[in-house]
Structure formats: structure tokens, C-alpha cells
Design a protein around this motif. Structure first.
Motif, mmCIF file in Angstrom:
data_model
loop_
_atom_site.group_PDB
_atom_site.id
_atom_site.type_symbol
_atom_site.label_atom_id
_atom_site.label_comp_id
_atom_site.label_asym_id
_atom_site.label_seq_id
_atom_site.Cartn_x
_atom_site.Cartn_y
_atom_site.Cartn_z
ATOM 1 N N LEU A 112 -5.829 4.477 7.403
ATOM 2 C CA LEU A 112 -5.708 4.338 5.957
ATOM 3 C C LEU A 112 -6.227 5.591 5.256
ATOM 4 N N ALA A 113 -7.377 6.097 5.674
ATOM 5 C CA ALA A 113 -7.939 7.293 5.054
ATOM 6 C C ALA A 113 -7.015 8.488 5.236
ATOM 7 N N ARG A 114 -6.440 8.631 6.424
ATOM 8 C CA ARG A 114 -5.515 9.743 6.674
ATOM 9 C C ARG A 114 -4.264 9.612 5.818
ATOM 10 N N SER A 115 -3.757 8.402 5.701
ATOM 11 C CA SER A 115 -2.550 8.189 4.900
ATOM 12 C C SER A 115 -2.818 8.497 3.427
ATOM 13 N N CYS A 116 -3.972 8.068 2.933
ATOM 14 C CA CYS A 116 -4.320 8.344 1.536
ATOM 15 C C CYS A 116 -4.461 9.842 1.303
ATOM 16 N N GLU A 117 -5.124 10.532 2.219
ATOM 17 C CA GLU A 117 -5.292 11.977 2.040
ATOM 18 C C GLU A 117 -3.948 12.693 2.161
ATOM 19 N N LEU A 118 -3.100 12.237 3.057
ATOM 20 C CA LEU A 118 -1.782 12.856 3.205
ATOM 21 C C LEU A 118 -0.988 12.737 1.898
ATOM 22 N N LEU A 177 4.509 8.741 5.293
ATOM 23 C CA LEU A 177 3.590 7.636 5.567
ATOM 24 C C LEU A 177 4.175 6.672 6.591
ATOM 25 N N PRO A 178 3.296 5.997 7.335
ATOM 26 C CA PRO A 178 3.786 4.963 8.277
ATOM 27 C C PRO A 178 4.565 3.893 7.528
ATOM 28 N N ARG A 179 5.586 3.339 8.183
ATOM 29 C CA ARG A 179 6.396 2.313 7.511
ATOM 30 C C ARG A 179 5.565 1.069 7.205
ATOM 31 N N ARG A 180 4.637 0.749 8.075
ATOM 32 C CA ARG A 180 3.754 -0.388 7.826
ATOM 33 C C ARG A 180 2.330 0.157 7.732
ATOM 34 N N VAL A 193 8.559 13.972 -5.090
ATOM 35 C CA VAL A 193 7.414 13.710 -4.229
ATOM 36 C C VAL A 193 7.496 12.322 -3.612
ATOM 37 N N ALA A 194 8.144 11.382 -4.279
ATOM 38 C CA ALA A 194 8.221 10.016 -3.745
ATOM 39 C C ALA A 194 8.915 9.995 -2.396
ATOM 40 N N ASP A 195 10.025 10.707 -2.265
ATOM 41 C CA ASP A 195 10.735 10.741 -0.983
ATOM 42 C C ASP A 195 9.865 11.356 0.102
ATOM 43 N N LEU A 196 9.141 12.411 -0.249
ATOM 44 C CA LEU A 196 8.279 13.058 0.739
ATOM 45 C C LEU A 196 7.177 12.119 1.211
ATOM 46 N N VAL A 197 6.554 11.422 0.273
ATOM 47 C CA VAL A 197 5.457 10.521 0.643
ATOM 48 C C VAL A 197 5.980 9.359 1.476
ATOM 49 N N ARG A 198 7.087 8.765 1.066
ATOM 50 C CA ARG A 198 7.634 7.634 1.832
ATOM 51 C C ARG A 198 8.017 8.056 3.246
ATOM 52 N N THR A 199 8.529 9.271 3.375
ATOM 53 C CA THR A 199 8.921 9.764 4.696
ATOM 54 C C THR A 199 7.695 10.033 5.572
ATOM 55 N N PRO A 206 0.799 -1.231 0.000
ATOM 56 C CA PRO A 206 0.000 0.000 0.000
ATOM 57 C C PRO A 206 0.830 1.278 0.000
ATOM 58 N N ARG A 207 1.928 1.280 0.732
ATOM 59 C CA ARG A 207 2.769 2.480 0.797
ATOM 60 C C ARG A 207 3.344 2.814 -0.571
ATOM 61 N N GLU A 208 3.783 1.785 -1.302
ATOM 62 C CA GLU A 208 4.345 2.012 -2.631
ATOM 63 C C GLU A 208 3.263 2.388 -3.646
ATOM 64 N N ARG A 209 2.068 1.871 -3.469
ATOM 65 C CA ARG A 209 0.975 2.266 -4.359
ATOM 66 C C ARG A 209 0.651 3.744 -4.186
ATOM 67 N N LEU A 210 0.615 4.199 -2.950
ATOM 68 C CA LEU A 210 0.350 5.620 -2.717
ATOM 69 C C LEU A 210 1.494 6.483 -3.237
ATOM 70 N N THR A 211 2.710 5.991 -3.104
ATOM 71 C CA THR A 211 3.853 6.723 -3.650
ATOM 72 C C THR A 211 3.743 6.824 -5.166
ATOM 73 N N ALA A 212 3.387 5.713 -5.825
ATOM 74 C CA ALA A 212 3.225 5.720 -7.282
ATOM 75 C C ALA A 212 2.098 6.661 -7.697
#
Length: 203
Positions: free
Chosen positions: A165-171, A197-200, A189-195, A76-82
Motif C-alpha cells: 500500500l505504501a509503495r502504491s501510494c508513493e508511486l 498500480l496493481p489491479r487489486r 495522469v489517470a491512465d498512467l496511475v491506473r496502468t 483504493p485504486r480509484e482514490r489514488l487516481t483521483a
């Protein structure tokens, strides 16, 4: 006639890349698409109708790209990054998408009203284009809610996980939009999103 409609929208988009919308002439758009001016008016009704249809098509294409970015076989984290990366690239490559996402319509662009306009068109696609166009806030909601639905897989989540999940998606969406308005100097933006979002990320 869907093929003629798409050809006309392609011609209008090409014309917009070359000159301000105010200088784009309907007769030139029709000629470039290889159809009569009457066909153009039959499809769109007016230059404003053409503008609304063009903006609607670009909005739909943007949301289709979001859907593709969310469908990758990744966590999920990588999908949001993409998805955030897609949002940035789409806005960089398409002036209409950038205007839709930021609400900043400069004098070179058509500036269709976001609210619905009266439509007497016999063309279903034009009646839809004459409906309300999405605002920047609408895009946040649309992308966030679609991300939640895709990452959740349609199954129920316990309240704490659903909220996270909703907060992470909106973030992720809001970070991407902020980068559209003010691109990051480095890392993207990828680095910003990965930083951020929660690691898991539970989904």
C-alpha cells in the motif's frame, strides 16, 4: 483579524497574477483588500512575511484538496487516481502550488526560504507561516502518508500488505509530480496511475 488576513492574501494572489512579485506594492495590496497599510503590516510584518503567508495558504489549500480527493467513496485504486488528477489540476491552476511541488521558482514569483525564519509576530497564523515551508520532498511524504492512513482506515495491515500500500501510494504521488513537470501528451495522469498500480490494491 482572520477576515482581513484572508482579504489581504486574496489581494496579494490577484496582484501576483497580474505582475511579477517584485512589482507588487504593499500599499496596492492593502487598498485592494480595503484595509489600511498599517493593518497589512500588523498582520504580516513585511512583504516577505506576506509572501510566506501566501505560499503557506496555497500549500494548505493543496493538501486540503488532496484530502477531499482521498475521501471519495471509491476503491483504493480509484482514490489514488483521483488524488493524482487533483495534484495535476492544482499545479496547472496555481503557479505557487506548481512552484512548491517542483521547486522551480521563476523570477515572477516570491521565493520564500523553505526553512523557518525568526518570527516576532503576535499573529498565530503568521508565526506558523514563518515556520518551515514544505519542500517538494515533504509533499511526497505528506501525501503518501495521508493516502496510506486514509486508505487503510486506521486499522492494522499485515507487513506485506502495508508495504504494498505504501509503495502504491508513493508511486501514484511520484507519477503525478512527474506529470506536473512534464505533462503527458495523451491519456493524462489517470491512465498512467491506473496502468502502474496493481489491479487489486489491498487496503
Amino acid at each position: 483579524m482572520p477576515a482581513a488576513r484572508e482579504s489581504l492574501l486574496d489581494a496579494a494572489y490577484t496582484a501576483l497574477a497580474r505582475r511579477p512579485w517584485a512589482a507588487v506594492r504593499m500599499v496596492d495590496v492593502a487598498a485592494s483588500a480595503g484595509v489600511s497599510r498599517q493593518t497589512l503590516y500588523n498582520e504580516f510584518g513585511s512583504k516577505d512575511g506576506l509572501a510566506r503567508a501566501l505560499v503557506r495558504r496555497e500549500a494548505d489549500g493543496y493538501l486540503a484538496g488532496v484530502e477531499r480527493a482521498l475521501s471519495g467513496p471509491r476503491d483504493p485504486r480509484e482514490r489514488l487516481t483521483a488524488t493524482a488528477e487533483w495534484m495535476m489540476s492544482a499545479a496547472h491552476d496555481n503557479v505557487l502550488v506548481r512552484a512548491l511541488l517542483t521547486g522551480c521558482w521563476n523570477e515572477r514569483l516570491p521565493a520564500p526560504a523553505l526553512s523557518a525564519v525568526p518570527s516576532s509576530s503576535g499573529v498565530p497564523a503568521q508565526r506558523r507561516a514563518d515556520g518551515p515551508l514544505p519542500s517538494p520532498g515533504d509533499f511526497v511524504t505528506l501525501v503518501r502518508d495521508r493516502a496510506v492512513a486514509v486508505l487503510n482506515g486506521g486499522g492494522p495491515l499485515a507487513p506485506p500488505a502495508a508495504v504494498e500500500l505504501a509503495r502504491s501510494c508513493e508511486l501514484a504521488v511520484r507519477l503525478a509530480l512527474s506529470c506536473v513537470a512534464a505533462p503527458p501528451a495523451e491519456g493524462g495522469v489517470a491512465d498512467l496511475v491506473r496502468t502502474a498500480l496493481p489491479r487489486r490494491l489491498t487496503a
